[in-house]
Scaffold this motif. Sequence first.
Motif, mmCIF file in Angstrom:
data_model
loop_
_atom_site.group_PDB
_atom_site.id
_atom_site.type_symbol
_atom_site.label_atom_id
_atom_site.label_comp_id
_atom_site.label_asym_id
_atom_site.label_seq_id
_atom_site.Cartn_x
_atom_site.Cartn_y
_atom_site.Cartn_z
ATOM 1 N N LEU A 51 65.448 47.649 53.362
ATOM 2 C CA LEU A 51 64.182 47.227 53.971
ATOM 3 C C LEU A 51 64.421 46.247 55.119
ATOM 4 C CD1 LEU A 51 61.913 46.735 50.827
ATOM 5 C CD2 LEU A 51 61.777 48.548 52.548
ATOM 6 N N GLY A 52 65.306 45.291 54.902
ATOM 7 C CA GLY A 52 65.620 44.326 55.956
ATOM 8 C C GLY A 52 66.234 44.996 57.169
ATOM 9 N N MET A 53 67.139 45.932 56.931
ATOM 10 C CA MET A 53 67.776 46.638 58.044
ATOM 11 C C MET A 53 66.768 47.503 58.803
ATOM 12 S SD MET A 53 71.455 47.589 56.317
ATOM 13 C CE MET A 53 71.749 48.912 57.463
ATOM 14 N N LEU A 54 65.859 48.150 58.083
ATOM 15 C CA LEU A 54 64.830 48.957 58.750
ATOM 16 C C LEU A 54 63.953 48.090 59.646
ATOM 17 C CD1 LEU A 54 63.723 51.432 55.933
ATOM 18 C CD2 LEU A 54 64.886 51.995 58.070
ATOM 19 N N ALA A 55 63.562 46.926 59.142
ATOM 20 C CA ALA A 55 62.731 46.027 59.943
ATOM 21 C C ALA A 55 63.496 45.544 61.174
ATOM 22 C CB ALA A 55 62.277 44.836 59.102
ATOM 23 N N TYR A 56 64.714 45.086 60.980
ATOM 24 C CA TYR A 56 65.498 44.548 62.075
ATOM 25 C C TYR A 56 65.853 45.631 63.100
ATOM 26 C CZ TYR A 56 69.326 42.517 64.700
ATOM 27 O OH TYR A 56 70.122 42.082 65.720
ATOM 28 N N TYR A 57 66.429 46.728 62.639
ATOM 29 C CA TYR A 57 66.832 47.778 63.576
ATOM 30 C C TYR A 57 65.636 48.492 64.194
ATOM 31 C CZ TYR A 57 71.654 46.960 62.431
ATOM 32 O OH TYR A 57 72.880 46.370 62.291
ATOM 33 N N GLY A 58 64.529 48.555 63.471
ATOM 34 C CA GLY A 58 63.309 49.100 64.069
ATOM 35 C C GLY A 58 62.863 48.267 65.255
ATOM 36 N N PHE A 59 62.917 46.946 65.088
ATOM 37 C CA PHE A 59 62.559 46.056 66.195
ATOM 38 C C PHE A 59 63.542 46.207 67.346
ATOM 39 C CE2 PHE A 59 62.706 41.905 68.347
ATOM 40 C CZ PHE A 59 61.395 41.835 68.774
ATOM 41 N N ILE A 60 64.838 46.256 67.043
ATOM 42 C CA ILE A 60 65.858 46.409 68.085
ATOM 43 C C ILE A 60 65.681 47.738 68.820
ATOM 44 C CG2 ILE A 60 68.346 46.665 68.501
ATOM 45 C CD1 ILE A 60 67.344 43.776 67.922
ATOM 46 N N LEU A 61 65.351 48.801 68.094
ATOM 47 C CA LEU A 61 65.114 50.094 68.749
ATOM 48 C C LEU A 61 63.893 50.043 69.666
ATOM 49 C CD1 LEU A 61 65.980 52.559 65.854
ATOM 50 C CD2 LEU A 61 67.232 52.241 68.006
ATOM 51 N N LEU A 62 62.862 49.302 69.243
ATOM 52 C CA LEU A 62 61.709 49.122 70.123
ATOM 53 C C LEU A 62 62.111 48.374 71.391
ATOM 54 C CD1 LEU A 62 58.705 48.248 67.782
ATOM 55 C CD2 LEU A 62 58.938 50.207 69.310
ATOM 56 N N VAL A 63 62.927 47.352 71.238
ATOM 57 C CA VAL A 63 63.397 46.602 72.404
ATOM 58 C C VAL A 63 64.186 47.527 73.330
ATOM 59 C CG1 VAL A 63 64.965 44.773 73.156
ATOM 60 C CG2 VAL A 63 63.417 44.364 71.241
ATOM 61 N N ALA A 64 65.010 48.374 72.766
ATOM 62 C CA ALA A 64 65.865 49.249 73.567
ATOM 63 C C ALA A 64 65.101 50.399 74.222
ATOM 64 C CB ALA A 64 66.988 49.811 72.699
ATOM 65 N N PHE A 65 64.142 50.985 73.510
ATOM 66 C CA PHE A 65 63.558 52.226 73.981
ATOM 67 C C PHE A 65 62.069 52.158 74.342
ATOM 68 C CE2 PHE A 65 67.171 53.594 71.326
ATOM 69 C CZ PHE A 65 67.913 54.207 72.328
ATOM 70 N N ASP A 66 61.377 51.077 74.034
ATOM 71 C CA ASP A 66 59.951 51.006 74.377
ATOM 72 C C ASP A 66 59.578 49.595 74.842
ATOM 73 O OD1 ASP A 66 57.390 51.791 74.825
ATOM 74 O OD2 ASP A 66 56.962 52.368 72.751
#
Length: 104
Positions: free
Chosen positions: A34-49
Amino acid sequence: LLAHVAFDEWRESHPDYIKLKSARTRFGWWLSLLGMLAYYGFILLVAFDKPLLAQKLGSGVTTVGMPLGVAVIVFTIIITWIYVRRANSEFDALTESVTRSVLK
């Protein structure tokens, strides 16, 4: 050394130890996921949107990314609290049971 090996074999076969080890490991992995999904989800948003995160909220300077970043931090604090709460109740009780069995 022989006593240590015998203790390890006994511990690995103790039902409460098996339950503790299994529950703690499984719970830890789920919270980590869950922590990784939250963190990497945010990082992916930073990278791609970036445009999504750069949208302003209202007429001020706050963007969508700011509360989302804070939400990730708050989420990690919450899942840590959940783990500690369960560890201090269920896991500590199982640890106490195993310890009592060892000291008999």
